[in-house]
Enzyme design. Structure first.
Site, short mmCIF file in Angstrom:
data_model
loop_
_atom_site.label_atom_id
_atom_site.label_comp_id
_atom_site.label_asym_id
_atom_site.label_seq_id
_atom_site.Cartn_x
_atom_site.Cartn_y
_atom_site.Cartn_z
N ASP A 26 24.01 -17.05 1.86
CA ASP A 26 22.40 -16.52 1.68
C ASP A 26 21.96 -16.09 2.90
O ASP A 26 22.42 -15.44 3.55
CB ASP A 26 21.54 -17.95 0.96
CG ASP A 26 20.49 -17.60 0.17
OD1 ASP A 26 19.57 -17.11 0.98
OD2 ASP A 26 20.63 -17.80 -0.87
N ASP A 62 16.86 -33.84 6.08
CA ASP A 62 17.10 -33.89 4.66
C ASP A 62 18.46 -33.16 4.34
O ASP A 62 19.25 -33.43 3.38
CB ASP A 62 16.06 -33.09 3.55
CG ASP A 62 14.89 -33.88 3.39
OD1 ASP A 62 14.83 -34.86 2.59
OD2 ASP A 62 13.87 -33.55 3.84
N ASP A 79 28.15 -15.78 10.06
CA ASP A 79 27.15 -14.92 9.84
C ASP A 79 28.01 -13.29 9.36
O ASP A 79 28.52 -12.81 10.39
CB ASP A 79 26.21 -14.57 11.31
CG ASP A 79 25.11 -13.79 10.92
OD1 ASP A 79 25.23 -12.73 10.09
OD2 ASP A 79 24.12 -13.74 11.62
N ASP A 117 18.72 -20.92 9.50
CA ASP A 117 18.31 -20.16 8.71
C ASP A 117 17.50 -18.84 9.41
O ASP A 117 16.63 -19.16 9.93
CB ASP A 117 17.45 -20.82 7.69
CG ASP A 117 17.11 -20.17 6.23
OD1 ASP A 117 16.84 -19.00 6.42
OD2 ASP A 117 17.10 -20.61 5.33
N ASP A 149 16.05 -16.46 7.61
CA ASP A 149 15.15 -15.86 6.61
C ASP A 149 13.52 -16.05 7.20
O ASP A 149 13.05 -16.86 7.69
CB ASP A 149 14.99 -16.62 5.30
CG ASP A 149 14.18 -16.00 4.30
OD1 ASP A 149 13.49 -14.86 4.70
OD2 ASP A 149 13.88 -16.66 3.32
N HIS A 202 15.29 -19.22 2.39
CA HIS A 202 15.82 -19.08 1.18
C HIS A 202 17.01 -20.03 1.07
O HIS A 202 17.24 -20.69 0.11
CB HIS A 202 15.91 -17.67 0.64
CG HIS A 202 16.51 -17.40 -0.72
ND1 HIS A 202 17.73 -17.42 -1.21
CD2 HIS A 202 15.68 -17.01 -1.98
CE1 HIS A 202 17.68 -17.24 -2.49
NE2 HIS A 202 16.47 -17.23 -3.06
N SER A 240 17.56 -17.63 -8.61
CA SER A 240 18.17 -18.20 -7.56
C SER A 240 18.30 -19.84 -7.50
O SER A 240 19.57 -20.42 -7.43
CB SER A 240 17.42 -18.21 -6.25
OG SER A 240 17.56 -16.74 -5.90
#
Length: 465
Positions: A64, A73, A83, A94, A96, A103, A253
């Protein structure tokens, strides 16, 4: 592929739940899911699934946008990844920056969140996440190979790109299946629009997932394609973004990530069950929730992992995902195999070469004998023969003996036209109804704007549409 309803982020309700059940550093086992995590009720996660398995010993690759591993968490859950787009990272950040705002992190949280920061729990909290940054088909192929090579038993792609499955991506899926991985991908989110065929969902051997709501009604935007295998929770689903906040969304998703988490529970409890057997069990567990039989929006229906964990799914059921893969692989082998008449490598042509060589050798011997006879007759004053010596090989220009089989032998050499690869799946017969009796447990609250979620025991059979 996640359609965010935006913006329900760290609401007062979520903060109250966090304060009550998940203080910093508390174990996930002591936490409870947030009230809006309706799939915990539908699947009976806490009281039916977790006593059997929490995903321990299983690595789930999330291909992703990367995963924000520093979030409380996800602390201790995320392994170093890669990558595949050439960014140079290890996937634990991340990347995004779109409206989704993380995401990959959201998908990872649905699978293995610990409930330490927001209170949100993943379905397989003891599984490990292998993050791969990949946002293009070539990168998907690299990521799948990387994940399979690192021992991921579940490869989750909440991704969809319009178009057929390219050769390099199919080869990567084939490699992963050979490594005993289960590959899961989102069916797509424009079923009420262009409804394009999407890859990697349309690659042979992939479990393609559609989305349903808390009442097991198909999501309107879920793709309608023959490759759809099963359906999972994908409407009003809550997940954690890269900034650590909780948000609601819709999409295949989310259904893909949650289905991957359920597969991780199965692979953890049954480590010796092959990927082929796992997929057959997932299909066999499904409850028909769309038009009767297999349909193009929910596939064989809503998966019920409890039936797999308690051993009530027959082991002799259909496995159309691997049937389609086997057909593809068989046709590929036939295409690559050399035709029997293509040069000396063909069996009949090689035999012809051997026969010709034998004739040539015999002819050479006879010519030597003929020359010897002529020389002796010349010495004795006799005329030389004008015709061919009986039994000699024909002169140049005379036809060779017929090559290959005669009119009563086999037909033309080489394989005939091969049937094309068919991706459609056979229709599944109607599933038996759920066990009778009251539902187990009470609902923990409806998804926002919806009805109370059904449980795994009171799922009604939907009449034919």
């Amino acid at each position: 592929m996640r359609r965010w309803s935006r913006v329900v982020a760290r609401s007062a309700l979520a903060l109250l739940v966090v304060g009550g059940v998940a203080s910093p550093g508390s174990a996930a086992a002591a936490a409870k899911p947030l009230p809006q995590q309706w799939w915990f009720t539908s699947w009976g996660v806490q009281d039916r699934l977790w006593p059997s398995s929490k995903g321990q010993g299983v690595t789930v690759a999330v291909i992703d946008t990367g995963v924000q591993s520093a979030l409380p968490d996800l602390s201790g859950v995320v392994l170093p990844g890669m990558d595949a787009e050439g960014g140079g990272g290890d996937g634990r950040t991340d990347v995004d920056r779109t409206e989704s705002n993380g995401h990959g992190t959201a998908m990872a949280s649905l699978i293995a969140a610990q409930g330490r920061g927001t209170g949100l729990l993943g379905v397989a909290p003891n599984a490990k996440i292998l993050p791969v940054v990949a946002q293009s088909k070539p990168a998907y192929a690299k990521g799948i190979r990387f994940a399979a090579g690192r021992g991921a038993k579940v490869i989750s792609l909440s991704q969809a790109v319009a178009g057929p499955c390219p050769a390099d991506l199919q080869e990567a899926v084939t490699y992963a299946l050979g490594k005993d991985a289960v590959v899961v991908a989102g069916a797509g989110n424009d079923g009420n629009g262009s409804n394009s065929s999407m890859s990697p969902a349309n690659c042979a051997g992939v479990v393609a997932v559609g989305a349903v709501d808390g009442q097991f009604r198909p999501w309107a935007k879920s793709q309608r394609q023959s490759y759809v295998t099963v359906a999972g929770p994908g409407v009003q689903t809550s997940a954690i973004l890269r900034d650590g906040k909780v948000s609601f969304g819709n999409g295949t998703s989310d259904a893909t990530a949650l289905t991957s988490a359920a597969v991780a529970l199965v692979r953890s409890k049954f480590p010796n069950m092959s990927n082929r057997e796992v997929v057959q069990q997932v299909i066999g567990s499904a409850m028909d929730v769309g038009p009767r039989g297999k349909d193009d929006q929910t596939g064989f229906g809503f998966i019920r992992p409890y039936r797999i964990l308690n051993g009530t799914v027959p082991k002799s059921g259909a496995n159309p995902v691997f049937d389609a893969y086997d057909r593809m692989a068989k046709n590929a082998q036939k295409t690559e195999a050399p035709a029997a008449g293509d040069g000396p490598k063909g069996g009949a042509d090689m035999a012809s070469v051997i026969v010709l060589a034998a004739w040539a050798g015999l002819g050479a011997v006879l010519i030597v004998v003929m020359l010897f006879v002529v020389m002796r007759r010349r010495k004795k004053g006799r005329p030389a023969p004008v015709g061919p010596v009986p039994g000699a090989t024909p002169s140049f220009g005379a036809p060779y003996p017929p090559q290959g089989p005669g009119p009563h032998g086999p037909g033309p050499q080489g394989p005939g036209p091969q049937p094309g690869y068919q991706q459609g799946y056979p229709q599944q017969p109607p599933q038996p109804g759920p066990p009778h009796g009251p539902p187990h447990g009470s609902p923990q609250g409806p998804p926002p704007g919806g009805l109370p979620p059904q449980t795994y025991q009171d799922i009604p059979q939907q009449p034919p549409q």
